[in-house]
Scaffold this motif. Structure first.
Motif, PDB file in Angstrom:
ATOM      1  N   UNK A  45       1.950  -0.289  -5.029  1.00 15.80           N
ATOM      2  CA  UNK A  45       2.536  -0.952  -6.430  1.00 15.80           C
ATOM      3  C   UNK A  45       3.366  -1.945  -6.409  1.00 15.80           C
ATOM      4  N   UNK A  46       4.366  -2.011  -5.422  1.00 15.13           N
ATOM      5  CA  UNK A  46       5.402  -2.954  -5.229  1.00 15.13           C
ATOM      6  C   UNK A  46       4.729  -4.022  -4.605  1.00 15.13           C
ATOM      7  N   UNK A  47       3.864  -3.971  -3.747  1.00 17.06           N
ATOM      8  CA  UNK A  47       3.085  -5.008  -3.153  1.00 17.06           C
ATOM      9  C   UNK A  47       2.401  -5.704  -4.118  1.00 17.06           C
ATOM     10  N   UNK A  48       1.528  -4.729  -5.029  1.00 22.09           N
ATOM     11  CA  UNK A  48       0.886  -5.570  -6.172  1.00 22.09           C
ATOM     12  C   UNK A  48       1.630  -6.242  -7.245  1.00 22.09           C
ATOM     13  N   UNK A  49       2.734  -6.015  -7.226  1.00 23.59           N
ATOM     14  CA  UNK A  49       3.572  -6.707  -8.357  1.00 23.59           C
ATOM     15  C   UNK A  49       4.152  -7.969  -7.536  1.00 23.59           C
ATOM     16  N   UNK A  50       4.138  -8.044  -6.451  1.00 24.02           N
ATOM     17  CA  UNK A  50       4.474  -9.338  -5.640  1.00 24.02           C
ATOM     18  C   UNK A  50       5.957  -9.391  -5.070  1.00 24.02           C
ATOM     19  N   UNK A  51       6.443  -7.853  -5.034  1.00 28.52           N
ATOM     20  CA  UNK A  51       7.789  -7.842  -4.292  1.00 28.52           C
ATOM     21  C   UNK A  51       7.481  -7.348  -2.688  1.00 28.52           C
TER      22      UNK A  51
END
Length: 156
Positions: A45-51
């Motif tokens: 999820x974090x990677x999908x958001x761009x973090x």
């Protein structure tokens, strides 16, 4: 340019309904973590958001979340839905310009201010400060309106 009372109430209603949407999404996301690999799901999820999932703050948050037992995760999801229900009630009532919703909003928002102050004291962010200030302004405005309307209705 002076805003009408109904415009202000509907603006507050939109703010409350946005909070509702965020809490519903949060609750769904939290409950989806049950019986899954919490760390892998959060990293995705974090990677999908761009973090950066490997970043200091994000990594620490993921670490804390993975340490939570399933019953605590479930409780957090349920609490998220309870708060969403309160905010939805406020938002819908204010949008419909109901007097009870003004009182309801004053009571609920005032009761949550100490929690917001506590959170800011422990983890200060600009967003938290802005939300606190908005909530204080909402309470002050609604209380002033309620008291003004009460004075008007008592005059002969």
């Amino acid at each position: 340019m002076q805003l009408s009372h109904s415009t202000i109430l509907r603006t507050v209603a939109v703010f409350k309904l946005l909070k509702t949407a965020v809490l519903v999404a949060t609750g769904i996301g939290i409950l989806r973590l049950l019986h899954k690999d919490v760390a892998a799901t959060l990293q995705h999820w974090v990677a999908m958001v761009g973090f950066d999932p490997g970043g200091r703050w994000v990594g620490e948050a993921i670490g804390r979340a993975t340490a939570l037992p399933p019953e605590k995760i479930k409780d957090l999801g349920i609490v998220s839905f309870i708060y969403a229900g309160l905010f939805a009630t406020e938002g819908i009532g204010l949008w419909m310009l109901k007097h009870w919703a003004e009182w309801f909003t004053v009571i609920i928002t005032s009761s949550l201010l100490p929690i917001e102050v506590y959170e800011i004291a422990h983890r200060t962010t600009a967003l938290r400060i802005v939300i606190l200030l908005i909530n204080i302004a909402v309470v002050v405005y609604l209380l002033a309106r309620i008291l003004m309307e009460r004075r008007k209705s008592r005059r002969p």
